[in-house]
Design a protein around this motif. Structure first.
Motif, PDB file in Angstrom:
ATOM      1  N   ILE A 127     -39.534 -10.579   4.675  1.00 36.08           N
ATOM      2  CA  ILE A 127     -38.448 -10.464   3.701  1.00 36.08           C
ATOM      3  C   ILE A 127     -38.931 -11.013   2.367  1.00 36.08           C
ATOM      4  O   ILE A 127     -39.324 -12.180   2.269  1.00 36.08           O
ATOM      5  CB  ILE A 127     -37.199 -11.238   4.161  1.00 36.08           C
ATOM      6  CG1 ILE A 127     -36.661 -10.668   5.475  1.00 36.08           C
ATOM      7  CG2 ILE A 127     -36.118 -11.204   3.073  1.00 36.08           C
ATOM      8  CD1 ILE A 127     -35.482 -11.441   6.043  1.00 36.08           C
ATOM      9  N   MET A 128     -38.911 -10.166   1.355  1.00 32.69           N
ATOM     10  CA  MET A 128     -39.235 -10.600   0.003  1.00 32.69           C
ATOM     11  C   MET A 128     -38.003 -10.422  -0.872  1.00 32.69           C
ATOM     12  O   MET A 128     -37.365  -9.370  -0.852  1.00 32.69           O
ATOM     13  CB  MET A 128     -40.414  -9.807  -0.559  1.00 32.69           C
ATOM     14  CG  MET A 128     -41.707 -10.069   0.184  1.00 32.69           C
ATOM     15  SD  MET A 128     -43.161  -9.419  -0.667  1.00 32.69           S
ATOM     16  CE  MET A 128     -43.250 -10.488  -2.102  1.00 32.69           C
ATOM     17  N   ILE A 129     -37.677 -11.460  -1.626  1.00 29.20           N
ATOM     18  CA  ILE A 129     -36.548 -11.399  -2.552  1.00 29.20           C
ATOM     19  C   ILE A 129     -37.120 -11.416  -3.961  1.00 29.20           C
ATOM     20  O   ILE A 129     -37.694 -12.410  -4.410  1.00 29.20           O
ATOM     21  CB  ILE A 129     -35.572 -12.560  -2.321  1.00 29.20           C
ATOM     22  CG1 ILE A 129     -35.083 -12.534  -0.864  1.00 29.20           C
ATOM     23  CG2 ILE A 129     -34.401 -12.471  -3.290  1.00 29.20           C
ATOM     24  CD1 ILE A 129     -34.147 -13.667  -0.504  1.00 29.20           C
TER      25      ILE A 129
ATOM     26  N   LEU B 150     -41.530  -4.637   9.957  1.00 29.22           N
ATOM     27  CA  LEU B 150     -40.682  -4.127   8.889  1.00 29.22           C
ATOM     28  C   LEU B 150     -40.925  -4.977   7.649  1.00 29.22           C
ATOM     29  O   LEU B 150     -40.704  -6.190   7.669  1.00 29.22           O
ATOM     30  CB  LEU B 150     -39.203  -4.203   9.291  1.00 29.22           C
ATOM     31  CG  LEU B 150     -38.188  -3.827   8.204  1.00 29.22           C
ATOM     32  CD1 LEU B 150     -38.309  -2.360   7.815  1.00 29.22           C
ATOM     33  CD2 LEU B 150     -36.774  -4.154   8.664  1.00 29.22           C
ATOM     34  N   ALA B 151     -41.396  -4.360   6.586  1.00 31.34           N
ATOM     35  CA  ALA B 151     -41.590  -5.037   5.296  1.00 31.34           C
ATOM     36  C   ALA B 151     -40.381  -4.702   4.432  1.00 31.34           C
ATOM     37  O   ALA B 151     -40.236  -3.572   3.965  1.00 31.34           O
ATOM     38  CB  ALA B 151     -42.879  -4.565   4.630  1.00 31.34           C
ATOM     39  N   LEU B 152     -39.520  -5.688   4.236  1.00 29.99           N
ATOM     40  CA  LEU B 152     -38.225  -5.474   3.602  1.00 29.99           C
ATOM     41  C   LEU B 152     -38.160  -6.267   2.304  1.00 29.99           C
ATOM     42  O   LEU B 152     -38.412  -7.473   2.284  1.00 29.99           O
ATOM     43  CB  LEU B 152     -37.118  -5.944   4.560  1.00 29.99           C
ATOM     44  CG  LEU B 152     -35.676  -5.875   4.108  1.00 29.99           C
ATOM     45  CD1 LEU B 152     -35.262  -4.440   3.814  1.00 29.99           C
ATOM     46  CD2 LEU B 152     -34.770  -6.482   5.180  1.00 29.99           C
ATOM     47  N   SER B 153     -37.826  -5.587   1.212  1.00 25.13           N
ATOM     48  CA  SER B 153     -37.755  -6.266  -0.082  1.00 25.13           C
ATOM     49  C   SER B 153     -36.406  -5.991  -0.743  1.00 25.13           C
ATOM     50  O   SER B 153     -35.935  -4.855  -0.749  1.00 25.13           O
ATOM     51  CB  SER B 153     -38.887  -5.797  -1.000  1.00 25.13           C
ATOM     52  OG  SER B 153     -38.845  -6.476  -2.245  1.00 25.13           O
ATOM     53  N   PHE B 154     -35.807  -7.051  -1.301  1.00 24.61           N
ATOM     54  CA  PHE B 154     -34.540  -6.929  -2.010  1.00 24.61           C
ATOM     55  C   PHE B 154     -34.830  -6.893  -3.514  1.00 24.61           C
ATOM     56  O   PHE B 154     -35.229  -7.901  -4.103  1.00 24.61           O
ATOM     57  CB  PHE B 154     -33.624  -8.094  -1.664  1.00 24.61           C
ATOM     58  CG  PHE B 154     -33.157  -8.085  -0.232  1.00 24.61           C
ATOM     59  CD1 PHE B 154     -32.081  -7.297   0.152  1.00 24.61           C
ATOM     60  CD2 PHE B 154     -33.816  -8.833   0.734  1.00 24.61           C
ATOM     61  CE1 PHE B 154     -31.655  -7.270   1.480  1.00 24.61           C
ATOM     62  CE2 PHE B 154     -33.402  -8.823   2.056  1.00 24.61           C
ATOM     63  CZ  PHE B 154     -32.320  -8.026   2.429  1.00 24.61           C
ATOM     64  N   SER B 155     -34.602  -5.750  -4.129  1.00 23.19           N
ATOM     65  CA  SER B 155     -34.958  -5.541  -5.532  1.00 23.19           C
ATOM     66  C   SER B 155     -33.865  -5.959  -6.499  1.00 23.19           C
ATOM     67  O   SER B 155     -34.138  -6.283  -7.659  1.00 23.19           O
ATOM     68  CB  SER B 155     -35.295  -4.059  -5.764  1.00 23.19           C
ATOM     69  OG  SER B 155     -36.316  -3.616  -4.897  1.00 23.19           O
ATOM     70  N   THR B 156     -32.612  -5.930  -6.057  1.00 22.56           N
ATOM     71  CA  THR B 156     -31.482  -6.167  -6.959  1.00 22.56           C
ATOM     72  C   THR B 156     -31.530  -7.521  -7.663  1.00 22.56           C
ATOM     73  O   THR B 156     -31.215  -7.604  -8.852  1.00 22.56           O
ATOM     74  CB  THR B 156     -30.158  -5.995  -6.187  1.00 22.56           C
ATOM     75  OG1 THR B 156     -30.025  -4.633  -5.808  1.00 22.56           O
ATOM     76  CG2 THR B 156     -28.972  -6.375  -7.041  1.00 22.56           C
ATOM     77  N   PRO B 157     -31.899  -8.630  -6.998  1.00 24.46           N
ATOM     78  CA  PRO B 157     -31.924  -9.905  -7.717  1.00 24.46           C
ATOM     79  C   PRO B 157     -32.822  -9.885  -8.953  1.00 24.46           C
ATOM     80  O   PRO B 157     -32.537 -10.568  -9.936  1.00 24.46           O
ATOM     81  CB  PRO B 157     -32.453 -10.885  -6.656  1.00 24.46           C
ATOM     82  CG  PRO B 157     -31.982 -10.299  -5.360  1.00 24.46           C
ATOM     83  CD  PRO B 157     -32.127  -8.812  -5.546  1.00 24.46           C
ATOM     84  N   ASP B 158     -33.879  -9.101  -8.920  1.00 25.22           N
ATOM     85  CA  ASP B 158     -34.757  -8.996 -10.083  1.00 25.22           C
ATOM     86  C   ASP B 158     -34.143  -8.120 -11.163  1.00 25.22           C
ATOM     87  O   ASP B 158     -34.144  -8.469 -12.345  1.00 25.22           O
ATOM     88  CB  ASP B 158     -36.114  -8.417  -9.666  1.00 25.22           C
ATOM     89  CG  ASP B 158     -37.046  -8.213 -10.849  1.00 25.22           C
ATOM     90  OD1 ASP B 158     -37.595  -9.224 -11.337  1.00 25.22           O
ATOM     91  OD2 ASP B 158     -37.216  -7.069 -11.292  1.00 25.22           O
ATOM     92  N   ILE B 159     -33.616  -6.980 -10.766  1.00 25.67           N
ATOM     93  CA  ILE B 159     -33.082  -6.034 -11.754  1.00 25.67           C
ATOM     94  C   ILE B 159     -31.887  -6.641 -12.474  1.00 25.67           C
ATOM     95  O   ILE B 159     -31.783  -6.586 -13.703  1.00 25.67           O
ATOM     96  CB  ILE B 159     -32.734  -4.704 -11.064  1.00 25.67           C
ATOM     97  CG1 ILE B 159     -34.019  -4.059 -10.516  1.00 25.67           C
ATOM     98  CG2 ILE B 159     -32.034  -3.749 -12.028  1.00 25.67           C
ATOM     99  CD1 ILE B 159     -33.791  -2.930  -9.543  1.00 25.67           C
TER     100      ILE B 159
ATOM    101  N   THR C 205     -40.069 -14.851   1.490  1.00 25.55           N
ATOM    102  CA  THR C 205     -40.751 -15.332   0.293  1.00 25.55           C
ATOM    103  C   THR C 205     -40.312 -14.501  -0.903  1.00 25.55           C
ATOM    104  O   THR C 205     -39.328 -13.758  -0.830  1.00 25.55           O
ATOM    105  CB  THR C 205     -42.280 -15.297   0.499  1.00 25.55           C
ATOM    106  OG1 THR C 205     -42.931 -15.965  -0.589  1.00 25.55           O
ATOM    107  CG2 THR C 205     -42.802 -13.868   0.607  1.00 25.55           C
ATOM    108  N   ALA C 206     -41.006 -14.656  -2.020  1.00 28.25           N
ATOM    109  CA  ALA C 206     -40.687 -13.913  -3.236  1.00 28.25           C
ATOM    110  C   ALA C 206     -41.973 -13.457  -3.901  1.00 28.25           C
ATOM    111  O   ALA C 206     -43.061 -13.974  -3.611  1.00 28.25           O
ATOM    112  CB  ALA C 206     -39.869 -14.772  -4.194  1.00 28.25           C
ATOM    113  N   ASP C 207     -41.842 -12.508  -4.800  1.00 24.82           N
ATOM    114  CA  ASP C 207     -42.997 -11.994  -5.529  1.00 24.82           C
ATOM    115  C   ASP C 207     -43.272 -12.763  -6.811  1.00 24.82           C
ATOM    116  O   ASP C 207     -44.387 -12.752  -7.328  1.00 24.82           O
ATOM    117  CB  ASP C 207     -42.810 -10.506  -5.844  1.00 24.82           C
ATOM    118  CG  ASP C 207     -41.489 -10.207  -6.534  1.00 24.82           C
ATOM    119  OD1 ASP C 207     -40.620 -11.093  -6.602  1.00 24.82           O
ATOM    120  OD2 ASP C 207     -41.318  -9.060  -7.005  1.00 24.82           O
ATOM    121  N   HIS C 208     -42.258 -13.443  -7.338  1.00 18.18           N
ATOM    122  CA  HIS C 208     -42.385 -14.224  -8.565  1.00 18.18           C
ATOM    123  C   HIS C 208     -41.052 -14.908  -8.832  1.00 18.18           C
ATOM    124  O   HIS C 208     -40.054 -14.628  -8.161  1.00 18.18           O
ATOM    125  CB  HIS C 208     -42.766 -13.344  -9.772  1.00 18.18           C
ATOM    126  CG  HIS C 208     -41.821 -12.190  -9.984  1.00 18.18           C
ATOM    127  ND1 HIS C 208     -40.548 -12.346 -10.503  1.00 18.18           N
ATOM    128  CD2 HIS C 208     -41.943 -10.868  -9.725  1.00 18.18           C
ATOM    129  CE1 HIS C 208     -39.947 -11.179 -10.564  1.00 18.18           C
ATOM    130  NE2 HIS C 208     -40.764 -10.255 -10.082  1.00 18.18           N
TER     131      HIS C 208
END
Length: 540
Positions: free
Chosen positions: A32-34, A290-299, A342-345
């Motif tokens: 899970i990436m946020i 499953l590689a799951l990423s939540f994009s909305t918090p960044d946008i 975790t997160a990407d940045h």
């Protein structure tokens, strides 16, 4: 004879049992990436989280509290690639969301591929998305190879790059969101047509339903004391709105892009993730991922900034949805699934917020290629010495500079002096200086880890701390400073014991650690180290 056969059979059964024990693996791994989740969000809103989401992860899992990104730039594509390859841009080749290509003289989008086509959307022109530009294998690639391709790997996110780069080259599928139709789509890199379960999901038109929902605060607005008051001058309104204030409406536009600003974007992502788990029956045979990423918090975060009520509400809602998702996984897999979060940045506080509170910070334009080229042309007679300033890097036309008889070092010092005249620019550094350890050691290493010989620029524009590239409004990221590089990392579930570590850990350590847990080879370009505290049987 019969006794001998029984004995041989018993030995065979015992051997197989031992073999199975040695290669014990979970049924499912969920990464899970946020997107844009700063580490401090775990604790800034901690008192308001429920017991089943972030608090459960911290209560039952193992938290690596000092996890840092160890390269520059700290942006989405680089972060997703680093987590799943175990290495930074210098090796995996993903040097940004976009970069300048010297051969074509054009900008390259990290996952664009002219050879493949889109599946499931209404895009008619040729070209689609794939992991072709990624130059290392991923965790998923190694899992597939390590199990004789019995394991299945799926990537899901609203952003295409956040689904594709984690899934890797050999994934069974990657799905991302189509702004035009509200569907989840893919490309011919992975499949010839969408699986039936995905087509059925798209026909339900959940995006069309969610986009009609207004975004109100989950709790009374006065209770959001971890955030600033609503309607700050440095918040950017959502497209179609006049002010960045609650209540937000998303049905004013004609396309589905606005859903990505809404917490319902997270809801839609989880809906599709569960549909994929059921549709593929993940975990049925070999270990699947499953590689799951939540994009909305960044946008949404780019518009509102880290201190807005919108971001507090976003995380309170995501906390509830994560809790429900974990409970759903409990019911389906028991204790036989493994999660890492975790997160990407991270993100910088809006300069407007910093200035309002008498804290150091400002906005500054980093690249300035156009104005620099004008000065260089007048002074040196080279019309376009700077080909691009993509990603706060300067790509120099070294052939034209050489032809004009201008020493490269002299020109770089000229550029350095001009850029350092701007108060928000800390320095402008050539890569030769970086390789000679010009910057303070931690930062110098981060720039080396982020520089790719064939894809990166010749000079780096270094912002001062607290300086945002662009305007004082909203937020962004990309630097080497802690607000951009300090990210959460929590391990949870199968064979993970509760605990925490404050040892310095790198984003590139995630892939080697997961590969060690799964008893598979680490990705081909991995430079990270196993986080020993996470491993079963290790002292915490």
């Amino acid at each position: 004879m019969k006794t001998r056969q029984i004995l041989l059979l018993a030995i065979l059964i015992a051997s197989n049992t031992l073999y199975a024990q040695q290669l014990d693996r979970p049924k499912l791994v969920v990464g899970i990436m946020i997107d844009q989740m700063r580490w401090d969000y775990l604790y800034r809103y901690h008192s308001r989280y429920g017991s089943t989401g972030f608090k459960r992860l911290l209560r039952e899992g193992f938290s690596c509290e000092q996890t840092m990104i160890n390269y520059v730039p700290s942006v989405t594509a680089c972060g997703h690639a680093a987590v799943y390859t175990g290495t930074g841009p210098a090796v995996n080749g993903i040097v940004g969301n976009d970069w300048y290509d010297r051969k074509t003289g054009k900008s390259v989008y990290c996952v664009y591929d002219s050879v493949v086509n889109t599946i499931g959307g209404d895009r008619k022109q040729p070209g689609g998305m794939s992991p072709r530009n990624l130059q290392s294998t991923t965790i998923g690639d190694e899992l597939r190879m390590g199990t004789g391709f019995q394991s299945r790997v799926v990537g899901i996110a609203l952003k295409d790059r956040a689904a594709i780069l984690p899934a890797g080259h050999g994934a069974n599928a990657a799905f991302w969101y189509d702004d035009a139709t509200g569907n989840f789509i893919s490309s011919t890199w992975y499949m010839d047509s969408l699986p039936s379960w995905a087509s059925t999901f798209n026909k339900e038109q959940r995006a069309a339903k969610y986009i009609q929902l207004p975004w109100k605060t989950l709790y009374p607005a006065a209770s959001y004391t971890a955030s600033t008051a609503d309607d700050k001058h440095y918040e950017v309104p959502i497209p179609g709105e006049d002010k960045a204030v609650f209540v937000h409406q998303f049905n004013k536009g004609k396309d589905y892009d606005l859903l990505k600003y809404s917490p319902w974007g997270n809801t839609l992502t989880l809906d599709f993730a569960k549909a994929a788990i059921v549709g593929y029956d993940l975990g049925r045979n070999a270990t699947d991922m499953l590689a799951l990423s939540f994009s909305t918090p960044d946008i949404a975060g780019h518009s509102f900034g880290p201190d807005a009520i919108e971001m507090e509400d976003m995380y309170l809602r995501l906390d509830k949805e994560l809790g429900a998702f974990l409970s759903w996984l409990d019911q389906r897999y028991g204790n036989n699934y493994l999660v890492f979060l975790t997160a990407d940045h991270g993100a910088i506080n809006s300069p407007g917020f910093l200035q309002d509170n008498h804290l150091p910070g400002m906005a500054e334009k980093m690249g300035r290629a156009a104005s620099l080229n004008e000065e260089i042309s007048r002074h040196w007679g080279i019309p376009e010495a700077i080909l691009s300033d993509a990603g706060s890097q300067l790509y120099l036309d070294t052939a034209a500079i050489s032809k004009a008889g201008v020493p490269l070092g002299s020109l770089q010092q000229f550029i350095k002096a001009r850029l350092k005249a701007f108060s928000g620019i800390g320095d402008a550094v050539s890569m030769d200086e970086i390789h000679n350890c010009y910057l303070p050691a931690p930062f110098n290493a981060m720039y080396i880890n982020g520089w790719h010989a064939k894809r990166s620029g010749d000079m780096i524009v270094v912002p001062a701390p607290g300086v945002k590239n662009g305007s004082i409004m909203g937020t962004t990221h990309g630097t080497m400073y802690p607000y951009d590089t300090h990210i959460p990392l929590i391990w949870f579930g199968w064979q993970i014991k509760h605990g925490s570590s404050y040892r310095n850990i790198s984003i590139t350590d995630i892939a080697p650690t997961l590969c060690a847990l799964l008893h598979i080879q680490m990705p081909s370009g991995a430079t990270g180290q196993v986080i020993e505290e996470v491993m079963p049987g290790q002292k915490k």
